[in-house]
Design an enzyme around this catalytic site. Structure first.
Site, PDB file in Angstrom:
ATOM      1  N   HIS A 368       0.935  -1.231  -0.013  1.00 29.70           N
ATOM      2  CA  HIS A 368       0.034  -0.077   0.136  1.00 29.70           C
ATOM      3  C   HIS A 368       1.048   1.444   0.134  1.00 29.70           C
ATOM      4  O   HIS A 368       0.472   2.279  -0.806  1.00 29.70           O
ATOM      5  CB  HIS A 368      -0.931   0.060   1.139  1.00 29.70           C
ATOM      6  CG  HIS A 368      -1.950  -1.008   1.162  1.00 29.70           C
ATOM      7  ND1 HIS A 368      -2.804  -1.322   2.154  1.00 29.70           N
ATOM      8  CD2 HIS A 368      -2.369  -1.842   0.186  1.00 29.70           C
ATOM      9  CE1 HIS A 368      -3.548  -2.309   1.723  1.00 29.70           C
ATOM     10  NE2 HIS A 368      -3.263  -2.747   0.468  1.00 29.70           N
ATOM     11  N   CYS A 681       1.070  -4.821 -25.494  1.00 29.00           N
ATOM     12  CA  CYS A 681       0.772  -4.483 -24.172  1.00 29.00           C
ATOM     13  C   CYS A 681       1.896  -4.581 -23.088  1.00 29.00           C
ATOM     14  O   CYS A 681       1.804  -4.234 -21.806  1.00 29.00           O
ATOM     15  CB  CYS A 681      -0.560  -4.150 -23.630  1.00 29.00           C
ATOM     16  SG  CYS A 681      -1.065  -5.917 -23.143  1.00 29.00           S
TER      17      CYS A 681
HETATM   18  C1  PEP Z   1       2.011  -9.147 -19.955  1.00 27.65           C
HETATM   19  O1  PEP Z   1       2.135 -10.321 -19.615  1.00 27.65           O
HETATM   20  O2  PEP Z   1       2.571  -8.946 -20.879  1.00 27.65           O
HETATM   21  C2  PEP Z   1       0.897  -8.376 -19.459  1.00 27.65           C
HETATM   22  C3  PEP Z   1       1.054  -6.976 -19.984  1.00 27.65           C
HETATM   23  O3  PEP Z   1       0.303  -8.633 -18.486  1.00 27.65           O
HETATM   24  P1  PEP Z   1       0.792  -8.666 -16.884  1.00 27.65           P
HETATM   25  O4  PEP Z   1       2.352  -7.904 -16.995  1.00 27.65           O
HETATM   26  O5  PEP Z   1      -0.123  -7.993 -16.303  1.00 27.65           O
HETATM   27  O6  PEP Z   1       1.049  -9.962 -16.621  1.00 27.65           O
END
Ligand code: PEP
Ligand code: MG
Length: 754
Positions: A368, A681
């Protein structure tokens, strides 16, 4: 209700101890009397006290039962033998057959070979182990929990005696930690990024408990309740008065407030008082107890509960000992707060305008305090070993969150370099801010969709300051992790609704819960997976607990309230998993329609491509999705069988390897012709060279942490995509070695900003 009978023993023992100590003999004599008394009361043949000396050595200081000549002669290193083990881990041990324990170290001079059972507890003060208290018996005795607790209580009393009498000079033990006035670099882990320079403020200057043994137990209980009431009022005031910019900060304080009201914990304190302790010693005892039980856990959720509890205990101790918290006006204007650990409320106690950075001996990125610090844009380095012992209040100190290190009393030339780095960072920020309103288009006019990743409401402000197109990945699990129970549909709908309000028409891709793995929620109960990254996580939990997933989908539909909505399912490994998830979504859409609630004007459904097996199911997948978002963080770990969190193999496999790039190229070629969008992403998207490679193999949409938007946009605007795509086609056919260097050279030759 009074539990007088079973506790009469410990209470009596404490009274006798107090009497012994009050006789004010020399410490050595007192320790000798203490071991006799404890051995007698606990019906043990041996009772011994070992104290920590320079060089991390535990020396036998007093014994009843072992050879008297062993006193000051028997020495064990911390970690050596059972006594050393208790000190090393700061936790009790109770063994009915000690000699067969793998840690047992036999010391002939003590004559202890005839004793089979052993119970020992650390003597701890202000979080530091000062020694070990041990009892031993000839028979194979099983010490029960109450006996161990009695030993812990005695150890508390001893801790005060030992530290007040300076029987071991504090300087002697401090030398172990290497205190000196030399510059020092301490490596930790990044909890929040950024760099800051300031002067050290030692958080929670240790609260010394003067009175340990109660004169009047009932009176102590009243004192405890009064203190608890006082703390409750403080937190309520904080909730009212503090500028709660985001839902999560408020939520965190509210969770903390629940701790204040937790009956189970208050009951523990009352029991400790019942055993004869003062209110303050009872609070400390109850906290130490929970800490012993949970302290070994690596689960961030549990560790976080501990920080909250520590925060509460400290507040209570301040009140009970009558100590006034440090007068804020005496603190420097450039505070770097150094603490063992902190709760969120404690961080918010500091004046935001003067707080520059935080260093913790413990802490995790999901704690937190880290979440609140990130929201306030304060760099934090955590897990900095022994830092409290190595820093003096007022020391100049640099918190370098970016490189996960702390520089204590840095030399002048280092300070200058850090100042330069801070200036350069500010300069870069200015430069990227100037790009904010310019489109992320390449020199040959390819418009790239440039989005940011978010997980907290406070992150949403970066949509404006970075000029991102939207949110390409909203990780919904963080708000779930700061709570102690599952948020209901209304709470979730409120949160997602706020996200959409703050996005103000820009697209947001909500990812359904990706918990499990290392992000365990106790109320889902997925503890104990041996291989958590590949265990019961993400969509697997969602499909096994459909009611939970449906509630989340319902909340998203409610939050959209007719606005466009994008939903993404994580960790899809088989097309059927997506179909089942879509079915749940359809059920929720029907439910909304039946109830006359608005359904999203436009709904886009996608999957995260993180599991390599999906690459061979694309033909059957694409008819069912609007987009695919490649999560390279997980994909890389599964492709190379390389744990993404293991620092020993970090960087071993390059994300610019032909293996990964060819796989991604294959995916793009399969998916884009079908009219399905492909985005990336994972962290890779936010690094300019990697982003260059991704665009060159046909990706047109990237999502990254807000801080990466500026550098990646600068790269995009300097790129001729036609040229780089051509280059990449050839590069991908080259022998199997990472393309990093090749791409760097290409970028340098073509004036691409990387
Ligand atoms: C990933 O696995 O690349 C992703 C974006 O998800 P996380 O980092 O939340 O596992
Ligand atoms: Mg992932």
């Amino acid at each position: 209700m009074e539990r007088s009978t079973p506790l009469a023993g410990p209470r009596m023992l404490l009274k006798r101890l107090r009497d012994t100590m009050a006789r004010a003999e020399s410490v050595e004599v007192t320790l000798g009397e203490v071991v006799r008394l404890v051995a007698n009361e606990m019906v043990a043949e041996v009772c011994s006290i070992y104290l920590l000396r320079a060089g991390e050595v535990l020396e036998l200081f007093a014994t009843q039962g072992l050879n008297p000549s062993a006193v000051h002669a028997t020495r064990l290193r911390v970690g050596e033998g059972l006594v050393g083990d208790i000190a090393a881990h700061g936790r009790p041990l109770a063994l009915d057959d000690a000699q067969h324990h793998p840690q047992f170290a036999y010391r002939p001079e003590t004559g202890e070979e005839i004793y089979h059972s052993l119970a020992g507890v650390p003597i701890v003060r202000a979080g530091r182990v000062l020694g070990v208290l041990v009892v031993q018996n000839r028979t194979r005795r099983q010490y029960d929990e109450e006996e161990v607790e009695t030993l812990q209580t005695i150890a508390m009393v001893l801790a005060e005696l030992v530290s007040a009498s300076h029987v071991v000079s504090p300087n002697e033990v401090q030398q172990v930690d290497g205190i000196g006035l030399l510059p020092l670099r301490v490596d930790g882990v990044q909890l929040t990024p950024g760099v800051a320079i300031g002067r050290a403020v030692l958080h929670e200057p240790r609260i010394v408990i003067q009175r340990v043994v109660a004169e009047d137990v009932e009176q102590e209980k009243v004192r405890f309740l009064e203190a608890l009431r006082g703390v409750r009022e403080d937190v309520d005031r904080m909730l009212e008065a503090h500028d709660m910019q985001s839902g999560e900060q408020r939520e965190i304080l509210e969770t903390f407030r629940m701790f204040v009201d937790d009956r189970g914990w208050a009951e523990r304190v009352r029991e400790a008082i019942d055993s004869g302790l003062t209110a303050e010693a009872g609070v400390q005892r109850a906290f130490d107890d929970v800490r012993t039980r949970l302290g070994q856990s690596t689960d961030p959720y549990i560790r976080e509960r501990l920080s909250d509890l520590q925060d509460l205990s400290n507040r209570l101790l301040l009140r009970l000992t009558g100590r006034v918290a440090t007068d804020p006006s005496t603190l420097p204007d450039d505070m770097i707060v150094v603490a063992r650990d902190m709760g969120p409320a404690e961080l918010l106690d500091y004046d935001r305008n003067r707080l520059r950075g935080v260093v913790l001996e413990e802490g995790s990125a999901l704690s937190h305090v880290a979440i609140v610090a990130r929201a306030l844009d304060i760099p934090v380095v955590g897990r900095a070993p022994n830092v409290l012992a190595r820093v003096e209040a007022g020391d100049p100190i640099v918190v370098d969150g970016d490189n996960a290190q702390v520089l204590v009393r840095p030399a002048e030339d280092i300070l200058q370099t850090v100042h330069l780095a801070i200036d350069a960072r500010a300069e870069r920020r200015r430069k990227y801010a100037a790009l904010r309103d310019l489109p992320p288009a390449t020199r040959d006019q390819a418009r790239i969709s440039l989005n940011m990743n978010a997980g907290l409401l406070i992150d949403m402000q970066h949509l404006d300051d970075t000029g991102a197109d939207g949110v390409g990945l909203y990780r919904t699990e963080i708000p779930f992790m700061v709570r102690s129970e599952f948020p209901d549909v209304d709470a979730q709908a409120w949160l997602y609704g706020r996200v959409l309000d703050l996005a103000d028409g820009r697209p947001v891709v909500f990812r359904t819960l990706d918990v499990g793995g290392d992000k365990v929620l106790p109320y889902i109960g997925a503890f104990g997976d041996e291989n958590p990254a590949m265990g019961w996580r993400a969509i697997r939990i969602g499909l096994d607990r459909p009611a939970m997933l449906r509630r989340q989908l319902r909340a998203m539909i409610l939050a959209a309230s007719g606005r466009p909505l994008s939903i993404m399912f994580p960790m899809i490994a088989e097309v059927t998993e997506l179909l089942r998830a879509r079915h749940l979504l359809d059920l929720e859409l029907d439910r909304s329609r039946r109830r006359g609630q608005p359904v999203p004007e436009r709904l886009r459904v996608g999957v995260m491509f993180e599991v390599p097996a999906l690459a061979w199911q694309l033909d059957s997948l694409v008819p069912h999705v609007d987009f695919i978002s490649i999560g390279t963080n997980d994909l890389l770990q599964f492709l190379y069988a390389a744990d993404r969190g293991n620092t020993r193999i970090a960087g071993r496999y390059d994300s610019l390897s032909p293996a990964l790039l060819r796989l991604l190229h294959f995916v793009v070629n399969k998916v884009r012709p079908a009219g399905v969008d492909v985005a990336v992403c994972g962290e890779m998207a936010g690094r300019p060279v990697e982003a260059l490679a991704l665009l060159s193999i046909g990706i047109r949409s990237l999502s990254m942490s807000p801080g990466a938007i500026g550098p990646v946009k600068a790269m995009i605007r300097s790129l001729d995509l036609n040229e780089s795509a051509g280059f990449m086609t050839t590069a991908l056919t080259q022998p199997d070695r990472p393309l990093r260097e090749t791409l760097r050279l290409f970028a340098a030759d073509h004036a691409i900003e990387i």
